[in-house]
Design a protein around this motif. Structure first.
Motif, PDB file in Angstrom:
ATOM      1  N   UNK A 121      17.220   0.024 -24.545  1.00  0.00           N
ATOM      2  CA  UNK A 121      17.333  -1.172 -25.390  1.00  0.00           C
ATOM      3  C   UNK A 121      18.405  -2.132 -24.893  1.00  0.00           C
ATOM      4  N   UNK A 122      19.444  -1.611 -24.271  1.00  0.00           N
ATOM      5  CA  UNK A 122      20.471  -2.484 -23.689  1.00  0.00           C
ATOM      6  C   UNK A 122      19.872  -3.316 -22.553  1.00  0.00           C
ATOM      7  N   UNK A 123      19.103  -2.675 -21.697  1.00  0.00           N
ATOM      8  CA  UNK A 123      18.471  -3.396 -20.582  1.00  0.00           C
ATOM      9  C   UNK A 123      17.468  -4.407 -21.119  1.00  0.00           C
ATOM     10  N   UNK A 124      16.748  -4.046 -22.168  1.00  0.00           N
ATOM     11  CA  UNK A 124      15.712  -4.913 -22.730  1.00  0.00           C
ATOM     12  C   UNK A 124      16.303  -6.092 -23.498  1.00  0.00           C
ATOM     13  N   UNK A 125      17.372  -5.852 -24.279  1.00  0.00           N
ATOM     14  CA  UNK A 125      17.919  -6.899 -25.139  1.00  0.00           C
ATOM     15  C   UNK A 125      18.949  -7.788 -24.443  1.00  0.00           C
ATOM     16  N   UNK A 126      19.679  -7.249 -23.494  1.00  0.00           N
ATOM     17  CA  UNK A 126      20.666  -8.036 -22.748  1.00  0.00           C
ATOM     18  C   UNK A 126      20.257  -7.931 -21.277  1.00  0.00           C
ATOM     19  N   UNK A 127      19.211  -8.650 -20.865  1.00  0.00           N
ATOM     20  CA  UNK A 127      18.505  -8.370 -19.607  1.00  0.00           C
ATOM     21  C   UNK A 127      19.370  -8.200 -18.359  1.00  0.00           C
ATOM     22  N   UNK A 155      12.533  -9.014 -11.554  1.00  0.00           N
ATOM     23  CA  UNK A 155      12.281  -7.814 -10.748  1.00  0.00           C
ATOM     24  C   UNK A 155      13.397  -6.787 -10.944  1.00  0.00           C
ATOM     25  N   UNK A 156      14.643  -7.235 -10.993  1.00  0.00           N
ATOM     26  CA  UNK A 156      15.770  -6.322 -11.193  1.00  0.00           C
ATOM     27  C   UNK A 156      15.695  -5.684 -12.584  1.00  0.00           C
ATOM     28  N   UNK A 157      15.347  -6.480 -13.584  1.00  0.00           N
ATOM     29  CA  UNK A 157      15.246  -5.957 -14.948  1.00  0.00           C
ATOM     30  C   UNK A 157      14.113  -4.922 -15.038  1.00  0.00           C
ATOM     31  N   UNK A 158      12.970  -5.235 -14.466  1.00  0.00           N
ATOM     32  CA  UNK A 158      11.832  -4.301 -14.492  1.00  0.00           C
ATOM     33  C   UNK A 158      12.176  -3.013 -13.744  1.00  0.00           C
ATOM     34  N   UNK A 159      12.833  -3.159 -12.601  1.00  0.00           N
ATOM     35  CA  UNK A 159      13.235  -1.963 -11.850  1.00  0.00           C
ATOM     36  C   UNK A 159      14.212  -1.116 -12.663  1.00  0.00           C
ATOM     37  N   UNK A 160      15.163  -1.758 -13.321  1.00  0.00           N
ATOM     38  CA  UNK A 160      16.134  -1.028 -14.134  1.00  0.00           C
ATOM     39  C   UNK A 160      15.438  -0.321 -15.294  1.00  0.00           C
ATOM     40  N   UNK A 161      14.470  -0.980 -15.931  1.00  0.00           N
ATOM     41  CA  UNK A 161      13.735  -0.350 -17.030  1.00  0.00           C
ATOM     42  C   UNK A 161      12.970   0.883 -16.550  1.00  0.00           C
ATOM     43  N   UNK A 162      12.247   0.745 -15.449  1.00  0.00           N
ATOM     44  CA  UNK A 162      11.495   1.888 -14.920  1.00  0.00           C
ATOM     45  C   UNK A 162      12.421   3.004 -14.452  1.00  0.00           C
ATOM     46  N   UNK A 163      13.530   2.637 -13.851  1.00  0.00           N
ATOM     47  CA  UNK A 163      14.491   3.647 -13.405  1.00  0.00           C
ATOM     48  C   UNK A 163      15.064   4.397 -14.606  1.00  0.00           C
ATOM     49  N   UNK A 164      15.331   3.687 -15.673  1.00  0.00           N
ATOM     50  CA  UNK A 164      15.837   4.305 -16.896  1.00  0.00           C
ATOM     51  C   UNK A 164      14.781   5.223 -17.503  1.00  0.00           C
ATOM     52  N   UNK A 165      13.536   4.771 -17.542  1.00  0.00           N
ATOM     53  CA  UNK A 165      12.453   5.566 -18.121  1.00  0.00           C
ATOM     54  C   UNK A 165      12.211   6.837 -17.302  1.00  0.00           C
ATOM     55  N   UNK A 166      12.265   6.730 -15.999  1.00  0.00           N
ATOM     56  CA  UNK A 166      11.940   7.860 -15.124  1.00  0.00           C
ATOM     57  C   UNK A 166      13.077   8.873 -14.986  1.00  0.00           C
ATOM     58  N   UNK A 187      24.805  -3.175 -15.934  1.00  0.00           N
ATOM     59  CA  UNK A 187      25.561  -2.061 -16.504  1.00  0.00           C
ATOM     60  C   UNK A 187      24.847  -0.734 -16.263  1.00  0.00           C
ATOM     61  N   UNK A 188      23.510  -0.750 -16.330  1.00  0.00           N
ATOM     62  CA  UNK A 188      22.734   0.467 -16.060  1.00  0.00           C
ATOM     63  C   UNK A 188      23.017   0.975 -14.655  1.00  0.00           C
ATOM     64  N   UNK A 189      22.963   0.062 -13.678  1.00  0.00           N
ATOM     65  CA  UNK A 189      23.184   0.478 -12.297  1.00  0.00           C
ATOM     66  C   UNK A 189      24.620   0.951 -12.065  1.00  0.00           C
TER      67      UNK A 189
END
Length: 128
Positions: free
Chosen positions: A41-47, A14-25, A53-55
């Motif tokens: 790609x960082x969020x996707x490859x190093x979940x 859930x945290x990874x999916x939220x981070x991906x959507x937050x990055x996309x949006x 790190x994104x947050x």
């Protein structure tokens, strides 16, 4: 123990999916540190590490979000351009009305003066 592990896995996903959507949006120019595709790609490859790190380092700050800037309106009437335009229109209209009242009063005064002069001339002519 397996339930706890399952809960942690679901929470991590859930945290990874939220981070991906937050990055996309988020807007590309407001993303911090590295570029938006690099964050994706960082969020996707190093979940989990990438999401963390994104947050911490990549997510736009609150002031950079356009939706929050748009929600806030002018804080005072003198900051609102529409209010200032309406105020100026009202001021000009009141000035025109005052000028018209002044002209009407002058016209009535001239008519009263003319009528008074006509009555005075007519009364002078009758006595003579």
């Amino acid at each position: 123990m397996p339930r706890l592990l399952l809960l942690l896995v679901i929470l991590g996903i859930a945290v990874i999916i939220y981070a991906l959507f937050d990055c996309i949006m988020s807007r590309a120019e407001s993303v911090r540190s590295i570029s938006k595709p690099a964050w994706f790609f960082t969020i996707l490859l190093v979940p989990l590490l990438g999401a963390g790190l994104w947050f911490l380092f990549g997510r736009p700050g609150r002031d950079d979000r356009p939706a929050q800037r748009q929600k806030r309106g002018p804080t005072a009437p003198d900051d609102d351009p529409q209010f200032l335009r309406d105020l100026e229109v009202r001021r000009r209209q009141e000035a025109r009305e005052a000028e018209q009242r002044k002209r009407d009063a002058e016209e009535r005064a001239r008519e009263a003066e003319k009528k008074k002069n006509d009555e005075g001339t007519a009364s002078d002519g009758k006595t003579a």
